[in-house]
Motif scaffolding. Structure first.
Motif, short mmCIF file in Angstrom:
data_model
loop_
_atom_site.label_atom_id
_atom_site.label_comp_id
_atom_site.label_asym_id
_atom_site.label_seq_id
_atom_site.Cartn_x
_atom_site.Cartn_y
_atom_site.Cartn_z
N ASP A 207 0.83 -1.21 0.00
CA ASP A 207 0.00 0.00 0.00
C ASP A 207 0.86 1.26 0.00
O ASP A 207 0.56 2.23 -0.69
CB ASP A 207 -0.94 0.03 1.22
CG ASP A 207 -2.07 -0.97 1.11
OD1 ASP A 207 -2.34 -1.46 -0.01
OD2 ASP A 207 -2.70 -1.26 2.15
N ALA A 208 1.94 1.25 0.78
CA ALA A 208 2.84 2.41 0.84
C ALA A 208 3.55 2.60 -0.50
O ALA A 208 3.72 3.73 -0.95
CB ALA A 208 3.85 2.24 1.96
N GLN A 209 3.96 1.51 -1.12
CA GLN A 209 4.60 1.60 -2.44
C GLN A 209 3.65 2.23 -3.45
O GLN A 209 4.04 3.12 -4.20
CB GLN A 209 5.02 0.21 -2.94
CG GLN A 209 6.16 -0.40 -2.19
CD GLN A 209 6.40 -1.84 -2.59
OE1 GLN A 209 5.79 -2.35 -3.53
NE2 GLN A 209 7.29 -2.49 -1.87
N GLU A 210 2.40 1.77 -3.46
CA GLU A 210 1.42 2.31 -4.41
C GLU A 210 1.12 3.78 -4.14
O GLU A 210 1.04 4.58 -5.06
CB GLU A 210 0.14 1.48 -4.35
CG GLU A 210 0.31 0.09 -4.93
CD GLU A 210 -0.93 -0.77 -4.75
OE1 GLU A 210 -1.97 -0.26 -4.27
OE2 GLU A 210 -0.86 -1.96 -5.10
N ALA A 211 0.96 4.12 -2.87
CA ALA A 211 0.67 5.52 -2.52
C ALA A 211 1.83 6.43 -2.88
O ALA A 211 1.63 7.52 -3.44
CB ALA A 211 0.34 5.63 -1.03
N LEU A 212 3.05 6.01 -2.58
CA LEU A 212 4.23 6.81 -2.90
C LEU A 212 4.40 6.93 -4.41
O LEU A 212 4.70 8.01 -4.93
CB LEU A 212 5.48 6.20 -2.26
CG LEU A 212 6.79 6.95 -2.48
CD1 LEU A 212 6.69 8.39 -2.01
CD2 LEU A 212 7.92 6.23 -1.76
N ALA A 213 4.19 5.84 -5.13
CA ALA A 213 4.32 5.87 -6.59
C ALA A 213 3.29 6.80 -7.21
O ALA A 213 3.61 7.58 -8.12
CB ALA A 213 4.16 4.46 -7.15
N LEU A 214 2.07 6.78 -6.71
CA LEU A 214 1.02 7.66 -7.23
C LEU A 214 1.36 9.12 -6.93
O LEU A 214 1.21 10.00 -7.79
CB LEU A 214 -0.33 7.29 -6.62
CG LEU A 214 -1.54 8.01 -7.18
CD1 LEU A 214 -1.70 7.74 -8.67
CD2 LEU A 214 -2.80 7.59 -6.45
N TYR A 215 1.86 9.38 -5.75
CA TYR A 215 2.27 10.74 -5.39
C TYR A 215 3.40 11.23 -6.30
O TYR A 215 3.34 12.33 -6.83
CB TYR A 215 2.71 10.81 -3.93
CG TYR A 215 3.25 12.16 -3.55
CD1 TYR A 215 2.39 13.23 -3.32
CD2 TYR A 215 4.61 12.38 -3.47
CE1 TYR A 215 2.89 14.49 -3.00
CE2 TYR A 215 5.12 13.63 -3.15
CZ TYR A 215 4.25 14.68 -2.92
OH TYR A 215 4.75 15.92 -2.63
N LEU A 216 4.43 10.42 -6.48
CA LEU A 216 5.56 10.81 -7.31
C LEU A 216 5.15 11.02 -8.76
O LEU A 216 5.60 11.96 -9.42
CB LEU A 216 6.69 9.78 -7.22
CG LEU A 216 7.41 9.70 -5.87
CD1 LEU A 216 8.36 8.52 -5.86
CD2 LEU A 216 8.12 11.00 -5.56
#
Length: 107
Positions: free
Chosen positions: A52-61
């Protein structure tokens, strides 16, 4: 009777966002493509991040593409650019972030 045209971005059979213009829908779809690629990159990172953190960070970036490109080219962000970083469109279907283990233990 009025006729409305709506452009819906669909990923894996799930509606993510609806837009009034094709240009906005295409831009959001492209951002999701970048986020998918960034998620793959983050999965290989030497840092323990939940999926979930990977997906959230990737979406933010991916949503901060211009700022990220500027930084990667050796530039820096101005104060006005950093205040605009939170304005990334988010799909309504994203689940709430789960607390990290350390946060859960501290509570």
């Amino acid at each position: 009777m009025a006729v409305e045209i709506k452009y819906v971005v669909v990923r894996n059979g799930e509606e993510k966002m609806t837009f009034a213009s094709k240009k906005e829908a295409d831009a959001y779809d492209k951002m999701l493509d970048m986020a998918d690629q960034l998620t793959l990159l983050l999965a290989e990172a030497p840092v323990n991040l939940s999926e979930d953190a990977q997906e959230a960070l990737a979406l933010y970036l991916a949503g901060q593409k211009e700022a990220l490109q500027q930084i990667l080219k050796g530039g820096s962000l101005s104060v006005s650019e950093t205040s605009d970083l939170s304005e990334v469109p988010q799909p309504d279907s994203k689940p709430a972030r789960k607390p990290r283990k350390a946060e859960a233990d501290a509570a």
